[in-house]
Motif scaffolding. Structure first.
Motif, short mmCIF file in Angstrom:
data_model
loop_
_atom_site.label_atom_id
_atom_site.label_comp_id
_atom_site.label_asym_id
_atom_site.label_seq_id
_atom_site.Cartn_x
_atom_site.Cartn_y
_atom_site.Cartn_z
N GLY A 31 0.82 -1.21 0.00
CA GLY A 31 0.00 0.00 0.00
C GLY A 31 0.85 1.25 0.00
N VAL A 32 1.92 1.24 0.80
CA VAL A 32 2.85 2.37 0.83
C VAL A 32 3.49 2.57 -0.53
N ASP A 33 3.93 1.46 -1.15
CA ASP A 33 4.55 1.54 -2.47
C ASP A 33 3.58 2.16 -3.48
N GLY A 34 2.32 1.72 -3.42
CA GLY A 34 1.33 2.26 -4.34
C GLY A 34 1.05 3.73 -4.08
N LEU A 35 0.97 4.11 -2.81
CA LEU A 35 0.72 5.51 -2.46
C LEU A 35 1.86 6.41 -2.91
N MET A 36 3.11 5.95 -2.70
CA MET A 36 4.26 6.75 -3.11
C MET A 36 4.36 6.81 -4.63
N LYS A 37 3.99 5.72 -5.30
CA LYS A 37 3.99 5.75 -6.77
C LYS A 37 2.97 6.76 -7.28
N PHE A 38 1.79 6.77 -6.65
CA PHE A 38 0.77 7.75 -7.04
C PHE A 38 1.25 9.17 -6.78
N SER A 39 1.77 9.41 -5.56
CA SER A 39 2.14 10.78 -5.19
C SER A 39 3.34 11.28 -5.99
N GLN A 40 4.38 10.47 -6.12
CA GLN A 40 5.59 10.92 -6.80
C GLN A 40 5.49 10.80 -8.31
N GLY A 41 4.69 9.84 -8.78
CA GLY A 41 4.60 9.64 -10.22
C GLY A 41 3.48 10.41 -10.89
N PHE A 42 2.46 10.84 -10.10
CA PHE A 42 1.30 11.50 -10.70
C PHE A 42 0.91 12.79 -9.98
N ALA A 43 0.63 12.70 -8.67
CA ALA A 43 0.07 13.85 -7.96
C ALA A 43 1.08 15.00 -7.85
N ILE A 44 2.32 14.71 -7.43
CA ILE A 44 3.31 15.78 -7.30
C ILE A 44 3.68 16.37 -8.66
N PRO A 45 3.89 15.56 -9.73
CA PRO A 45 4.08 16.19 -11.04
C PRO A 45 2.93 17.10 -11.45
N CYS A 46 1.67 16.71 -11.11
CA CYS A 46 0.53 17.58 -11.40
C CYS A 46 0.61 18.87 -10.59
N LEU A 47 1.02 18.76 -9.32
CA LEU A 47 1.18 19.95 -8.48
C LEU A 47 2.24 20.88 -9.07
N LEU A 48 3.37 20.31 -9.48
CA LEU A 48 4.45 21.13 -10.05
C LEU A 48 4.01 21.74 -11.38
N PHE A 49 3.31 20.96 -12.20
CA PHE A 49 2.81 21.49 -13.47
C PHE A 49 1.90 22.68 -13.24
N THR A 50 0.96 22.53 -12.30
CA THR A 50 0.01 23.62 -12.00
C THR A 50 0.74 24.86 -11.50
N ALA A 51 1.70 24.65 -10.58
CA ALA A 51 2.42 25.79 -10.00
C ALA A 51 3.27 26.51 -11.04
N ILE A 52 4.03 25.75 -11.85
CA ILE A 52 4.94 26.36 -12.82
C ILE A 52 4.19 26.98 -13.97
#
Length: 309
Positions: A31-52
């Protein structure tokens, strides 16, 4: 004391909840692996895309700000690299990992929420200016140094291709790059797509902080304790002190100084372990530095919140 309770503790409590959930078996390792994959592979890139993509680049890309922060970061890399060789007699590839731990602060998962809670959402523009080139810069330095150490005496012509391939396989760098394309190219993003990306982005920090707690549970302060504390001291003490002095020398605005110093004061990010694991070098030191640095940063961040006006 109010800074500790109101600003720092909520962030570290979320990390603690993740740690506790995995420790007690309420959340599995997969579950941790899946959560980190989601956050680092999808959610955080979306956050950075939105901010930049929405960042006022002309106003926030201040060379004095970036120069102050990244001079301190490079100093951390150099001291970590040399210290690994001179003080601990490690081979050159291990020394690169030591340097990378001193270079890569946890600018996003810790720097953003702590700065936001301390100074408000409007204080984050300088944070995002730093973060926009943080992964490309740090991975560029680290990968280049590691490839040189691994291929000493080999072909120099193949080095740029290896560096660029490794960098642009990183989802964070892809998110940042797409944000720049939209910002600089004046690309119109449909409203419905913008809202969808925003929904994912809003999940980024809480998911990543909870997941970070779960990841840290599996780390143990193993290996050479002197080496671990050496790396942690670079991140938590040396880097922010250099940035603080340079911010004053370069006459940065109060908001920019706060963002630069607070970002530099963060513990080594999870990417320090990712980098070490990528090359299979100094993994125990990197993992333990992330764990111990994250815990000790509660004290050091509290100190900086009192030092900064």
């Amino acid at each position: 004391m109010s800074a500790l309770i109101d600003v720092i503790m909520p962030v570290f409590l979320v990390i603690g909840f993740g740690y506790l959930a995995v420790w007690k078996g309420y959340f599995s390792e997969s579950g941790v692996d899946g959560l980190m994959k989601f956050s680092q592979g999808f959610a955080i890139p979306c956050l950075l895309f939105t901010a930049i993509s929405t960042l006022d680049l002309e106003q926030n890309f201040d060379l004095a700000l970036l120069g102050s922060f990244y001079t301190g970061a490079l100093a951390g890399f150099f001291i970590g690299f040399v210290g690994g060789r001179v003080l601990f007699k490690r081979d050159w590839q291990d020394c690169v990992v030591f340097g990378f731990c001193g270079l890569f602060s946890n600018s996003l998962l810790l720097g953003v929420p702590i700065t936001e809670r301390a100074y408000g959402p409007d204080a984050l523009e300088a944070n995002y200016a730093i973060i926009a080139i943080h992964s490309p810069f740090c991975y560029g330095v680290g990968i280049t140094a590691m490839e040189i150490a691994r291929n000493w005496g080999g072909s120099v012509a193949a080095l740029p291709r290896k560096v660029l391939k490794a960098m642009f396989s990183n989802a964070l760098i892809i998110g940042v790059s797409l944000g720049f394309v939209v910002n600089l190219g004046g690309v119109h993003v449909p409203h419905v797509l913008n809202d969808a990306v925003g929904l994912i982005a809003r999940a980024a920090l809480p998911a990543a902080l909870f997941g970070l707690g779960g990841v840290l549970y599996h780390y143990r302060p193993e290996g050479d304790m002197r080496a671990i504390m050496f790396v942690v001291s670079i991140s938590l003490v040396m880097h922010p002190v250099i940035v603080w002095l340079l911010a004053d020398f370069n006459d940065l605005s109060l908001s920019a100084s706060r963002s630069a110093v607070m970002t530099s004061a963060m513990a080594p990010g999870i990417n320090a372990y990712v980098f070490a694991n990528m090359y299979g070098r100094a993994k125990r030191v990197a993992a333990s530095a992330v764990l111990m640095g994250t815990g000790l940063s509660i004290i050091t961040v509290w100190t900086w919140l009192h030092i900064l006006p």
